[in-house]
Design a protein around this motif. Structure first.
Motif, short mmCIF file in Angstrom:
data_model
loop_
_atom_site.label_atom_id
_atom_site.label_comp_id
_atom_site.label_asym_id
_atom_site.label_seq_id
_atom_site.Cartn_x
_atom_site.Cartn_y
_atom_site.Cartn_z
N LEU A 135 -4.00 7.72 -1.61
CA LEU A 135 -3.89 7.28 -3.13
C LEU A 135 -5.26 8.08 -3.78
N ASP A 136 -6.25 8.18 -2.95
CA ASP A 136 -7.61 8.56 -3.41
C ASP A 136 -7.03 9.98 -4.07
N VAL A 137 -6.24 10.84 -3.22
CA VAL A 137 -5.84 12.30 -3.65
C VAL A 137 -4.85 12.13 -4.91
N MET A 138 -4.22 10.95 -4.84
CA MET A 138 -3.26 10.86 -5.91
C MET A 138 -4.04 10.70 -7.28
N LEU A 139 -4.99 9.72 -7.06
CA LEU A 139 -5.71 9.75 -8.34
C LEU A 139 -6.57 10.97 -8.56
N SER A 140 -7.01 11.44 -7.93
CA SER A 140 -7.62 12.85 -8.23
C SER A 140 -6.57 13.87 -9.17
N TRP A 141 -5.21 13.45 -8.67
CA TRP A 141 -4.25 14.47 -9.71
C TRP A 141 -3.99 13.63 -10.89
N GLY A 142 -4.71 12.67 -10.91
CA GLY A 142 -4.30 11.97 -12.43
C GLY A 142 -3.44 10.97 -12.24
N THR A 143 -2.98 10.30 -11.14
CA THR A 143 -1.96 9.19 -11.14
C THR A 143 -2.95 7.89 -11.46
N THR A 144 -2.66 7.03 -12.25
CA THR A 144 -3.59 5.83 -12.50
C THR A 144 -2.64 4.69 -12.25
N THR A 145 -1.15 4.44 -12.05
CA THR A 145 -0.35 3.61 -11.72
C THR A 145 0.76 4.25 -10.89
N ALA A 146 0.77 3.66 -9.80
CA ALA A 146 1.89 3.99 -9.00
C ALA A 146 2.96 2.90 -8.28
N GLU A 147 4.20 3.30 -8.12
CA GLU A 147 4.93 2.24 -7.41
C GLU A 147 4.86 2.28 -5.78
N ALA A 148 4.86 1.49 -4.92
CA ALA A 148 4.82 1.72 -3.51
C ALA A 148 5.90 0.91 -3.04
N LYS A 149 6.65 1.44 -2.11
CA LYS A 149 7.83 0.83 -1.34
C LYS A 149 7.47 0.49 0.14
N SER A 150 7.86 -0.57 0.72
CA SER A 150 7.87 -0.76 1.98
C SER A 150 9.06 0.01 2.41
N GLY A 151 9.64 -0.29 3.76
CA GLY A 151 10.84 0.56 4.16
C GLY A 151 10.77 1.19 5.53
N TYR A 152 9.49 1.32 6.08
CA TYR A 152 9.14 1.91 7.33
C TYR A 152 8.95 0.87 8.48
N GLY A 153 9.26 -0.44 8.12
CA GLY A 153 8.87 -1.52 9.07
C GLY A 153 10.40 -2.04 9.71
N LEU A 154 11.19 -2.33 8.60
CA LEU A 154 12.61 -2.48 8.93
C LEU A 154 12.99 -3.70 10.00
N ASN A 155 11.79 -4.53 10.07
CA ASN A 155 12.01 -5.96 10.55
C ASN A 155 11.14 -6.87 10.00
N TYR A 156 11.50 -8.06 10.32
CA TYR A 156 10.64 -9.26 9.48
C TYR A 156 9.36 -8.95 9.41
#
Ligand code: ZN
Length: 423
Positions: A135-156
């Motif tokens: 996220l630090d890198v994304m911010l340095s490229w100018g992203t100030t708001t982002a969506e973030a998904k789960s989806g690599y857990g795939l269990n409770y």
């Protein structure tokens, strides 16, 4: 003067890209950036309180930034990322370069499932640190708001772990994260022979728990041949809606899967990829005001032969947005400026259309169009000063990071010597 004292003034923008609009930008309006040449803006209490010409910006302020004739624009909004995961997949990248397809890799236990194995093994702290650095890198490229998904857990346990990491990271980081529950990213290995039981886990246990704990705003599904079909996708998305999670969908990426129709039918806030949407699906999406989220990083990285019918979408009046799709398998790209370049080169967007798609329309794709994505009075003062003189240079200097200074809710986040900071 209405505001005799403000917190911050940015003046002398060669081009102030306001993106002013009464809603998501569609059709011809997509290319209208609402540019004010010689523009200025002022912020108070984290919000934009004034927009106009530099010569009229006679405020008393602690901080006055001189943009020195450069471009000033809203912070980028990245409305589709898979930010939180462990491990990386450069070996699969090499395999693909040797001719093995993404689908073959996935069927052999690689792909999303290999990231799931690594992510389940990682602790909360490890995942937090990894995601924070990204996220630090994304911010340095100018992203100030982002969506973030789960989806690599795939269990409770592990799906909740990912959403908790997103929540604590959003609380501590400059970039605001909007969380999405993507338990329906793939059927995990242990449920391959009983997929219905996995869907029950999503609908009966995870969705209610995620909603109860306020861990996500959206529920997402990977609707694709061999993953979740349209019937399953609708079931999951409707269940999410019952619990107040708005629908998002990965649709028609690798083959025509009926995903665009599902998006429109359930009234999804956005549908992503869309390499193979049907004409009817696109019309259904338009009627439901679903935002089409375009992911040119994935198209390039997977060397996809079939690209989304982007010009047709614009002609139909669909709002189109751009996102990185940041993930370890199909789009390991951090910076929205790179995505803008790819959207022009691969999808034929004009530079102006790409800027609208990566700011205001991207904000609408995560239901934040009333708060961020443009420089208008009342919106969050999330601003970028770029070291270019024309917005057309953003996609033109391919691979170059044009961001000189980031302002988040009126606070200066990153400065460089080239912008004067005068008391
Ligand atoms: Zn995705």
């Amino acid at each position: 003067m209405i505001f005799d004292k403000v917190d911050l003034v940015v003046r002398n923008a060669g081009q102030l890209l306001t993106l002013r609009s009464g809603g998501p930008k569609v059709g011809k309006d997509l290319a209208d950036l609402g540019i004010i040449e010689g523009g200025a803006t002022a912020a108070k209490d984290g919000k934009i309180c004034w927009v106009g010409l530099s010569q009229d910006a006679g405020f008393s302020s602690q901080r006055v930034l001189d943009a020195c004739g450069k471009v000033v624009m809203p912070g980028f909004v990245d409305p589709h990322t898979h930010l939180v995961f462990a491990g990386s997949r450069e070996d699969e990248f090499e395999q693909r370069l040797k001719g093995v397809s993404y689908r073959e890799i996935a069927e052999g236990g690689g792909g999303i499932r290999s990231t799931v194995r690594a992510t389940r093994k990682a602790s909360r702290e490890e995942l937090f640190d990894l995601a924070k650095r990204r996220l630090d890198v994304m911010l340095s490229w100018g992203t100030t708001t982002a969506e973030a998904k789960s989806g690599y857990g795939l269990n409770y346990t592990d799906e909740l772990k990912l959403l908790e990491v997103i929540r604590s990271l959003s609380g501590q980081h400059t970039v605001d994260l909007v969380p999405t529950f993507l338990g329906a990213h793939e059927v995990p290995d242990e449920y391959r022979e009983e997929r219905e039981a996995y869907i029950d886990l999503l609908t009966d246990e995870l969705i209610p728990e995620v909603a109860k704990r306020g861990l996500a705003r959206f529920c997402d599904v990977f609707c694709e041949e061999g993953v979740f079909d349209p019937v399953e996708s609708r079931t999951i998305l409707w269940r999410g809606q019952e619990f107040g999670l708005k629908a998002k969908i990965h649709a028609d990426e690798l083959s025509p899967s009926g995903g665009a129709e599902v998006a429109g039918e359930v009234g999804a806030i956005s549908a992503a990829h869309l390499n193979y949407p049907s004409e009817r699906g696109l019309a259904t999406m338009r009627d439901a005001r679903t935002v089409a989220v375009l992911l040119p990083g994935a198209s390039l990285f997977l060397k996809e032969n079939d690209l989304p019918p982007v010009r047709r979408m614009v002609e139909l009046g669909l709002p189109v947005a751009l996102a990185t799709d940041f993930n370890p398998g199909s789009s390991p790209v951090y910076g929205m400026p790179v995505v803008l370049s790819l959207s022009c080169l691969l999808f034929g967007l004009t530079p102006a259309e790409a800027v609208s798609a990566a700011t205001l329309n991207a904000a609408y794709a995560i239901d934040l169009g009333e708060r961020v994505g443009s420089i208008e009075v009342g919106k969050d003062a999330d601003l970028l000063i770029l070291n270019v003189e024309s917005y057309k240079e953003i996609p033109y200097w391919f691979g170059h990071n044009p961001v000189e200074l980031v302002i988040k809710r009126g606070e200066i986040i990153k400065t460089s010597a080239r912008t004067e900071n005068r008391e």
